[in-house]
Design an enzyme around this catalytic site. Structure first.
Site, PDB file in Angstrom:
ATOM      1  N   LYS A  76       0.810  -1.147   0.080  1.00 21.20           N
ATOM      2  CA  LYS A  76       0.077   0.028  -0.114  1.00 21.20           C
ATOM      3  C   LYS A  76       0.922   1.322   0.071  1.00 21.20           C
ATOM      4  O   LYS A  76       1.964   1.394   0.573  1.00 21.20           O
ATOM      5  CB  LYS A  76      -0.953   0.043   1.251  1.00 21.20           C
ATOM      6  N   SER A 151      -9.626   2.278   3.013  1.00 20.04           N
ATOM      7  CA  SER A 151      -8.694   3.004   2.182  1.00 20.04           C
ATOM      8  C   SER A 151      -7.777   1.862   1.598  1.00 20.04           C
ATOM      9  O   SER A 151      -7.051   2.297   0.509  1.00 20.04           O
ATOM     10  CB  SER A 151      -8.082   3.939   2.891  1.00 20.04           C
ATOM     11  N   SER A 175     -10.066  -0.289   7.361  1.00 21.70           N
ATOM     12  CA  SER A 175      -9.482  -0.245   5.939  1.00 21.70           C
ATOM     13  C   SER A 175      -8.707  -1.352   5.050  1.00 21.70           C
ATOM     14  O   SER A 175      -8.725  -1.336   4.002  1.00 21.70           O
ATOM     15  CB  SER A 175      -8.597   0.703   5.787  1.00 21.70           C
TER      16      SER A 175
END
Length: 485
Positions: A76, A151, A175
């Site tokens: 990420k 997210s 997330s």
């Protein structure tokens, strides 16, 4: 399609495939998927192929290799990498290249993983749909008109699209778990402090955790073995021994395990009937595996979301104050003085959702309001942790939904922050309490969209989650289903 890290390892040890061949397959999958799904913000083919070639050469020389040797992994874009940009999907950090690696990235490299690139996300991890990214939206591989969640939407979509078998996400209020549920994969939020946050660009420091994403609990356990452990550079890191999580995935007998069912969660306003049915089905599966099912309640559950949305923006307001155009990040051109440079840099660098949360947090921390909002939220947080402690004195695990609905359509909630925040209805409790939680594929709605179920465990009991999760996946095949099949 790259489905399983364990299978990738087996193919290499058996001689059926080389690390280079596997890396080539991953690169081809990324190139085919990226125009449609937009799961990545940066792909480093050259570095990935160099690592794969090194793994093959060292294997041929008889050297001992790491536990993820030759396995493609995505990271990420909120985790620092010294050889790739770390942007947090924000204009504020576009093109920024850190001078060091995050601890989890160091551990991936030491494990001989092939890091293929950085994945798209909601800006500074603030969002539930990956629609706030400065690099464009990410689309759900199951339905391109729907969100992958957020997210960590890019990290999850990268797995669901078959580009990598493993990825790293972060979970501040759901997330990892929410997008895992939306995309039909498995994702873990570890105990707070179990995985180092060193090199993680902070959103809310008392809530953020790094965790693994994969199709199966067994693959998640493999990645968790690599990233867990004490880190002296992180003051919140727990100095506790790390078990071999893969051992927990080798048994399916749940006799003696008590699973608490959050019945009230299943009756919450706005919960989709298909989600209710998935949880009810999961209860039956766990009972069939020998678990004892007990109804439990978390009395302060209705305060999870409002408590989270005071604490998290407050911490974000503090953490993001450093991005001012002078210390870090984008600097506006043509400012006449220091104050206007600060104001214009932050106005240009941050998107609407980040600005909203900074303003909410700044207000909650301001003189005359801190006691009414932030300090009161901290007191409620302690009550929430007390609810979990009481529940885990009665049961070994908690079972409930991950999200109120399957993946919603892109654009449906982006202009309605309250509805977007309610996506976290069932996930933020684990972050506020600091306990680990696992999202598992639990079924599909009538239109074929994935649905997730959630298991929560006491602190440092990730092995218990992997044990129950693998047992569940031994009797169900939801984690074996793929988009467009």
């Amino acid at each position: 399609m790259l489905d399983s890290a364990l299978e990738v390892l087996r193919l290499q040890t058996s001689g059926e495939a080389s690390a280079v061949e596997i890396a080539e397959q991953a690169m081809a999958a990324i190139e085919a998927s990226q125009p449609t799904h937009n799961a990545y913000t940066h792909v480093d083919r050259q570095a990935a192929m160099a690592t794969a070639k090194s793994v093959d050469a060292r294997r041929a020389a008889g050297e001992t290799l790491g536990p993820l040797a030759g396995v493609p992994v995505a990271v990420k874009d909120v985790l620092c990498t010294n050889d790739m940009p770390t942007t947090c999907s924000s204009e504020m950090l576009r093109g920024f290249r850190p001078p060091y690696d995050a601890t989890v990235v160091e551990k991936l490299r030491a494990a001989d993983a092939v890091i293929v690139g950085k994945t798209n996300m909601d800006e500074f991890a603030m969002g539930a749909s990956t629609e706030t990214s400065a690099f464009g939206i990410t689309r759900n591989p199951w339905d391109l008109e729907r969100t992958p969640g957020g997210s960590s939407g890019g990290a999850v979509a990268a797995v669901a699209a078959g580009t990598v078998p493993l990825s790293l996400g972060t979970d501040t209020g759901g997330s990892i778990r929410q997008p895992s549920a939306f995309c039909g994969v498995t994702g873990l939020k570890p105990t707070y402090g179990r995985v180092s946050r060193y090199g993680l660009v902070a959103f809310a420091s008392s809530l953020d955790q790094v965790g693994p994403i994969a199709w199966s609990a067994a693959d998640c356990a493999l990645l968790m073995n690599v990233i867990a452990g004490y880190e002296p550079r992180d003051s919140t890191s727990l100095n506790k021994d790390v078990p071999d999580y893969t051992v927990a995935t080798q048994s399916t007998d749940l006799r003696g395990i008590r699973i608490g069912v959050l019945r009230e969660s299943m009756q919450a306003e706005g919960i989709d009937p298909a989600v209710q049915q998935a949880v009810a089905h999961a209860i039956g599966v766990f009972a069939e595996l020998g678990a004892e099912i007990i109804d439990v309640d978390l009395p302060h559950r209705e305060y999870w979301v409002p408590t989270y949305y005071v604490i998290a923006p407050s911490e974000a307001s503090s953490n993001l104050s450093r991005f001012d155009g002078a210390h870090y990040g984008h600097r506006a051109d043509g400012a006449s003085d220091l104050l206007s440079m600060y104001c214009r840099s932050r106005a240009e660098g941050f998107g609407a959702e980040v600005k909203r949360r900074i303003m909410v947090g700044t207000y909650a921390l301001s003189e005359g309001y801190a006691d009414e909002y932030y300090n009161k939220a901290l007191k409620v947080r302690r009550l929430i942790r007390g609810d979990y402690d009481a529940a885990f004195s009665q049961v070994d695990l908690l079972l409930g939904p991950v999200t109120p609905t399957p993946a919603f359509r892109l654009g449906d909630k982006i202009d309605d922050p309250i509805q977007m925040y309610l996506c976290d209805l069932f996930t933020v409790g684990a972050n506020l309490a600091g306990v680990p939680a696992l999202s598992l594929p639990g079924g599909f709605d009538p239109s074929g969209l994935p649905i997730g179920i959630q298991l929560q465990a006491p602190t440092l009991e990730e092995s218990r989650l992997f044990f129950a999760g693998s047992a569940f996946q031994s009797l169900t095949d939801y984690h074996t289903k793929r988009p467009n099949q």
